[in-house]
Design an enzyme around this catalytic site. Structure first.
Site, PDB file in Angstrom:
ATOM      1  N   HIS A   1      37.817 102.744 104.177  1.00 48.58           N
ATOM      2  CA  HIS A   1      39.331 102.870 104.214  1.00 48.58           C
ATOM      3  C   HIS A   1      40.031 102.526 105.342  1.00 48.58           C
ATOM      4  O   HIS A   1      39.703 103.300 106.245  1.00 48.58           O
ATOM      5  CB  HIS A   1      39.925 103.678 103.101  1.00 48.58           C
ATOM      6  N   PRO A   2      40.744 101.699 105.675  1.00 56.86           N
ATOM      7  CA  PRO A   2      40.974 101.430 107.118  1.00 56.86           C
ATOM      8  C   PRO A   2      42.514 102.092 107.308  1.00 56.86           C
ATOM      9  O   PRO A   2      42.979 102.165 108.414  1.00 56.86           O
ATOM     10  CB  PRO A   2      41.684  99.980 106.959  1.00 56.86           C
ATOM     11  N   CYS A   3      42.945 103.373 106.377  1.00 56.83           N
ATOM     12  CA  CYS A   3      44.361 103.606 106.647  1.00 56.83           C
ATOM     13  C   CYS A   3      44.433 104.486 107.987  1.00 56.83           C
ATOM     14  O   CYS A   3      45.656 104.664 108.394  1.00 56.83           O
ATOM     15  CB  CYS A   3      44.953 104.328 105.512  1.00 56.83           C
ATOM     16  N   GLY A   4      43.321 105.313 108.184  1.00 58.54           N
ATOM     17  CA  GLY A   4      43.375 105.828 109.283  1.00 58.54           C
ATOM     18  C   GLY A   4      43.099 105.310 110.924  1.00 58.54           C
ATOM     19  O   GLY A   4      43.023 105.990 111.855  1.00 58.54           O
TER      20      GLY A   4
END
Lengths: 236, 373
Positions: free
Chosen positions: A185-188
């Site tokens: 997941h790329p959100c951070g």
């Protein structure tokens, strides 16, 4: 029309030998690579996406740049992930011999335990960062189940995976292939990249090679994919 | 037209598709076979959320084994993470009521369909989409990440139960709208200057572009199709182009129509239309008489998609395909929209609860190329 700037670094033909004796991780011996960049227009700005073209010599895996006229993804396919026990044997063999393996030797070591991984780096227009997608399968083509993949993960990733089942690594639709692939997941990403690069990202002419190699050095490790030091040397 | 219409949002929340769900014949082990079950599927809901209603109806006839539920429509495995209303708008060119779907409890096609592990999968798919939308709008997803467990639970429950009031109450704390033409999230105080993307020039203050979360689905139908009922059913997802890319709007732009937004998402189409001088869209458009400059970025007026000018469309094949195409119909939340409707009205009122606007576009593709030029 298309601003395609090739920032091909001198391909000096020098080979570096990298050996990762750990039971986890991909057995990567020699890398020769060059770098290409595609400029994406983002509003008024240009966004550089680097496509690393890494040829892995001495191993039957290849990296393919798959992009259309304008965009695409970076693919590193047919990476052999040996199961822990096998990697150990392999390393022992290696230390016992002076000469590096050639393809033939590796091909012989193919068996049902061999896990093969494909890695794709896709640019996320939502998060404006690169995102890693991957899938694993056995050499007979049978896809790996999540539990198989988890056994191949480095211990620290497995720990995170167990703690955050839904927000770390999940199966999602590959943006180009439209098939289920695993993704991190790329959100951070933009947050830790800022930490990693000291927060002084140049705003006008970003050194994307530096950016992408730094990104890959973190993201790659979470799945046991390590990049050769030479990449960092070249990026500085 | 007001920016936000509670009435419109209420219609979206109350929208539902009557579904007639059949059990796939390979899973019928009893005679007579069980009759299909009729259920109402919320437009903003997801197919797996219906399983608790459907399962008891079929459980006595299922073969032994463990469940991995999936649905198909005319043989096409349905992606469970796409809202039911969007699937219906996209796959039923001519609305079919009830919508006949087939449910499978076995034999999940893992090569083409991401497996769904029940409600938790759907919930987290929803939350991850919400995070993505928040990142697009605010440049970070802190408000979603910092949501309390209780709020997260309530937000999800409001969606599952179709409780709009609860949803609006909790989601208002997320500061994700409404989006307005001043290119700001209107809730004011919580506006956080987004982190600069790599290579993005320093947009100071109000000059930064406003980004709007959009998921676009493009389906081709025959140009000279008179009756939508005759549209060839979709047998493979590869036949639908899916574009997940925010629309970017710069402040200098005035009142934006849906057409302007579509131009940034599918510039190729409008470029082509300027060439063929398609009267359909120039007739009522605000740029009447400026047909020849449709492809000109000045006409698009500072409103740009991520890389609209250089990179028209993902995938070379699509570009080739669409060069001979024009938009026949745009459908959002079951409504065929006029191209001149203000885009921000559409975004604020017709978005789904994960803050993405799902746009279904039907392209008319000419079978006879000589008619184009």
């Amino acid at each position: 029309m298309l601003h395609l700037m090739q920032m091909i670094l001198p391909r000096n033909g020098r080979r570096s030998t990298q050996i990762f004796p750990s039971g986890h991780g991909f057995l990567v011996r020699e890398w020769v690579f060059h770098v290409m960049s595609v400029i994406f227009s983002l509003g008024n700005a240009y966004f550089f996406i680097l496509l690393l073209n890494i040829s892995l010599l001495n191993l039957n895996c290849g990296l393919v740049c798959k992009y259309t006229q304008a965009e695409g993804y970076l693919a590193l396919e047919n990476m052999n992930q040996l199961s822990a026990s096998e990697a150990l044997t392999d390393d022992e063999n290696y230390s016992a011999e002076e000469e590096p393996f050639d393809n033939a030797t590796l091909v012989q070591s193919y068996n049902d335990d061999m896990h093969i991984y494909d890695f794709h780096i896709v640019y996320s227009f939502s998060y404006r960062v690169p995102v890693l997608y991957f899938r694993g399968y056995r050499c007979d083509g049978h896809p790996l189940l999540l539990c198989d993949i988890e056994r191949d993960l480095p211990p620290y990733s497995l720990k995170i995976q167990n703690e955050s089942k839904w927000t770390f690594m999940t199966q999602e639709e590959h943006p180009y292939l439209r098939r289920p692939w695993y993704t991190l997941h790329p959100c951070g990403t933009s947050d830790w990249m800022k930490l990693l690069l000291g927060g002084d990202l140049p705003s006008k002419s970003p050194d994307m090679l530096h950016y992408l190699s730094a990104w890959l050095s973190v993201v790659g490790q979470t799945v046991g994919l390590r990049i050769p030091l030479e990449l960092h040397d070249k990026s500085i | 037209m007001e920016l936000c219409s509670e009435e419109a949002v209420k219609y979206v929340w109350e929208g539902a598709i009557p579904l007639q769900i059949h059990l796939h014949e390979s899973e019928v082990t009893t005679l007579p076979p069980p009759p299909p079950i009729l259920v109402l599927g919320s437009r903003i809901g997801y197919l797996p959320l219906l399983v608790p209603l459907i399962k008891p109806h079929f459980s006595s006839t299922l073969p032994p084994g463990t469940d991995s539920v999936w649905f198909d429509y005319k043989g096409l495995p349905l992606k469970w993470y796409i809202p039911i209303g969007v699937l219906f708008d996209l796959l039923c060119a001519e609305p079919e009521r009830p919508w006949n779907l087939t449910v499978h409890f076995r034999g999940h096609p893992g090569d083409v369909l991401t497996p769904c592990e029940g409600e938790d999968s759907v919930k987290w798919s929803y939350i991850n989409s919400l995070k993505e939308a928040a990142y697009i709008i605010n440049g970070n997803c802190k408000n979603i990440m910092n949501m309390s467990q209780a709020d997260q639970f309530e937000l999800w429950q409001s969606l599952v139960k179709g409780n709009m009031d609860d949803f609006l109450r909790i989601s208002s704390r997320l500061k994700l709208g409404p989006l307005g033409e001043d290119c700001m999230v209107r809730s004011g105080s919580s506006l956080v200057q987004p982190r600069q993307a790599i290579g993005e020039p320093d947009f100071t203050g109000s000059g930064r572009p406003c980004r709007i979360p959009v998921r676009l689905y493009v389906r081709n139908i025959s140009e000279d199709l008179d009756d939508l009922e005759d549209a060839v059913p979709i047998d493979c997802w590869d036949r639908i182009s899916y574009i997940n890319r925010p629309v970017e709007i710069h402040k200098e732009e005035g009142r934006l129509s849906l057409k302007c937004a579509m131009k940034t998402l599918l510039p190729e189409i409008f470029l082509e239309e300027s060439l063929v001088n398609n009267h359909e869209f120039s007739r009522e458009g605000e740029t009447v008489g400026a047909d020849s400059s449709y492809g000109d970025s000045e006409t698009i007026g500072g409103l740009r998609n991520a890389q609209a000018e250089e990179i028209p469309f993902p995938g070379q094949a699509h570009v080739q395909l669409l060069k001979k195409s024009k938009i026949k119909m745009i459908r959002i939340q079951g409504i065929e929209l006029d191209m001149d409707i203000p885009f921000f009205w559409v975004v604020n009122n017709l978005k789904n609860p994960e803050y993405f606007l799902h746009i279904c576009v039907f392209m008319g593709t000419s079978s006879d190329q000589s008619t184009i030029r």
